[in-house]
Design a protein around this motif. Sequence first.
Motif, short mmCIF file in Angstrom:
data_model
loop_
_atom_site.label_atom_id
_atom_site.label_comp_id
_atom_site.label_asym_id
_atom_site.label_seq_id
_atom_site.Cartn_x
_atom_site.Cartn_y
_atom_site.Cartn_z
N GLY A 68 10.21 37.76 23.26
CA GLY A 68 9.52 38.87 23.91
C GLY A 68 9.18 39.99 22.94
N PRO A 69 8.24 40.87 23.37
CA PRO A 69 7.69 41.90 22.47
C PRO A 69 8.73 42.88 21.93
CG PRO A 69 6.94 42.19 24.75
CD PRO A 69 7.57 40.86 24.70
N ARG A 70 9.74 43.25 22.74
CA ARG A 70 10.72 44.21 22.21
C ARG A 70 11.36 43.66 20.93
NH1 ARG A 70 13.19 46.59 19.41
NH2 ARG A 70 15.14 47.72 19.58
N PHE A 71 11.58 42.35 20.90
CA PHE A 71 12.28 41.80 19.75
C PHE A 71 11.33 41.45 18.61
CE2 PHE A 71 15.17 41.54 23.26
CZ PHE A 71 16.17 42.36 22.73
N MET A 72 10.04 41.35 18.91
CA MET A 72 9.07 41.26 17.82
C MET A 72 9.06 42.61 17.07
SD MET A 72 8.00 38.19 17.92
CE MET A 72 9.52 37.60 18.69
N VAL A 73 9.18 43.69 17.83
CA VAL A 73 9.25 45.03 17.22
C VAL A 73 10.51 45.15 16.35
CG1 VAL A 73 9.62 47.48 17.76
CG2 VAL A 73 7.89 46.19 19.00
N ILE A 85 12.39 45.92 38.33
CA ILE A 85 11.53 45.19 37.40
C ILE A 85 11.67 43.69 37.65
CG2 ILE A 85 11.23 46.91 35.59
CD1 ILE A 85 13.58 45.75 34.10
N LYS A 86 10.52 43.01 37.61
CA LYS A 86 10.45 41.64 38.13
C LYS A 86 11.08 40.59 37.22
CE LYS A 86 7.13 38.10 39.38
NZ LYS A 86 5.78 37.64 39.16
N THR A 87 11.04 40.82 35.91
CA THR A 87 11.40 39.75 34.97
C THR A 87 12.89 39.45 34.93
OG1 THR A 87 9.43 40.28 33.72
CG2 THR A 87 11.14 39.08 32.53
N PHE A 88 13.71 40.41 35.32
CA PHE A 88 15.16 40.22 35.19
C PHE A 88 15.83 40.19 36.57
CE2 PHE A 88 13.59 42.17 31.28
CZ PHE A 88 13.90 41.12 30.42
N PRO A 89 16.97 39.49 36.66
CA PRO A 89 17.59 39.31 37.99
C PRO A 89 18.06 40.62 38.61
CG PRO A 89 18.72 37.99 36.27
CD PRO A 89 17.71 38.83 35.57
N HIS A 92 3.61 38.22 30.14
CA HIS A 92 3.46 37.10 31.09
C HIS A 92 4.27 35.88 30.70
CE1 HIS A 92 0.74 34.62 28.55
NE2 HIS A 92 0.55 35.80 27.98
N VAL A 93 4.62 35.73 29.40
CA VAL A 93 5.42 34.58 28.98
C VAL A 93 6.79 34.64 29.65
CG1 VAL A 93 6.36 33.33 27.00
CG2 VAL A 93 4.22 34.61 26.75
N LEU A 94 7.33 35.84 29.74
CA LEU A 94 8.64 36.02 30.37
C LEU A 94 8.50 36.26 31.88
CD1 LEU A 94 10.19 38.45 27.71
CD2 LEU A 94 10.24 35.96 27.72
N ARG A 95 7.53 37.07 32.26
CA ARG A 95 7.40 37.49 33.67
C ARG A 95 6.89 36.36 34.58
NH1 ARG A 95 6.41 42.66 36.05
NH2 ARG A 95 5.28 42.55 37.99
N ASP A 96 5.80 35.71 34.17
CA ASP A 96 5.18 34.72 35.05
C ASP A 96 5.65 33.30 34.76
OD1 ASP A 96 3.70 36.75 36.23
OD2 ASP A 96 2.16 36.62 34.69
N TYR A 143 4.26 31.75 21.16
CA TYR A 143 3.99 31.87 22.59
C TYR A 143 3.16 33.11 22.92
CZ TYR A 143 6.91 27.96 23.89
OH TYR A 143 7.41 26.69 24.03
N CYS A 144 3.19 34.09 22.04
CA CYS A 144 2.40 35.32 22.29
C CYS A 144 0.93 35.02 22.04
CB CYS A 144 2.88 36.45 21.38
SG CYS A 144 1.73 37.84 21.36
N ASN A 145 0.09 35.28 23.03
CA ASN A 145 -1.34 35.09 22.81
C ASN A 145 -2.10 36.42 22.79
OD1 ASN A 145 -0.97 35.51 25.49
ND2 ASN A 145 -2.12 33.73 26.20
N ILE A 146 -1.39 37.46 22.34
CA ILE A 146 -2.00 38.75 21.97
C ILE A 146 -2.83 39.36 23.11
CG2 ILE A 146 -3.13 39.94 20.05
CD1 ILE A 146 -2.83 37.56 18.35
#
Length: 248
Positions: A168-173, A92-96, A155-159, A200-203
């Motif tokens: 990020g969305p997991r923590f919004m949940v 997965i791209k977002t994490f090292p 994309h806020v985290l990934r790009d 930062y979330c633009n839905i």
Amino acid sequence: MKDTIRLRIFRGDAAGGEEREYEVKTFPGMVVLDAVHQIQNEQDGTLACRWNCKAGKCGSCSAEINGYPRLMCKSRVEDFYDASGMIRVHPIKTFPVVKDLVTDVSWNYKVAETIAPLKLADDEPRPLRMAQDDVERAQEFRQCIECFLCQTVCHVLRDHNRTDAYYGPRFMVKIAALDMHPCDTLERRAFLRQQAGIGYCNITKCCQEVCPEHIHITDNAIIPLKERVADEFYDPFRMLLRKLRRSK
Ligand code: SF4
Ligand code: SF4
Ligand code: FES
């Protein structure tokens, strides 16, 4: 289904790496994780991947299959190989990257530690009683298996790599499950706006589309939380009240 398929799998670590190609024999119902296990068992025991349940419930086997984040144990090979019988599998791209398909997702656990748990009023009658609607609303959020596919696709985290600004969305949940609990007394709106960075979330709803538990992340968690934050900070009457309180 083809009798044999080829997988191009990322091999490497934080310093870099490259794709390596493997050929595997298929069987009915084979998923990408089966193919990775076959390679580990028969061709290359040094290939690293993380998994646990092989039933789509532990959230461990997240990877990018043909460039899109998915659970390897829920991805049938016949849905992903191309005309030449090829599937590409990357971490997965977002994490090292730690090694091959294993990534370091520990940032998520550090974020989780900053979220205050449920806070009940001192005089809250016990046992707690909840309306069935509240139980059902929270139940959806509790189905999260922490696969972090939503974090990976956002994309806020990934790009934009804004792990400094947005949880990020997991923590919004996770915050929604607490904030919508009828017995929770903690005021979470300033935290959501500032530290958790909900603005930062633009839905775009990409997180909702990728969730293997079909949690309506944007519709049922993020949008209601955004509305609560907007009520608090952008409602003209509340803004006036805050200014009056500050001027005293
Ligand atoms: S809806 Fe928000 S949290 Fe979900 S992927 Fe889009 S920007 Fe990220
Ligand atoms: S909300 Fe869905 S996609 Fe995100 S971590 Fe939980 S189960 Fe995975
Ligand atoms: S191995 Fe548990 S979700 Fe895939």
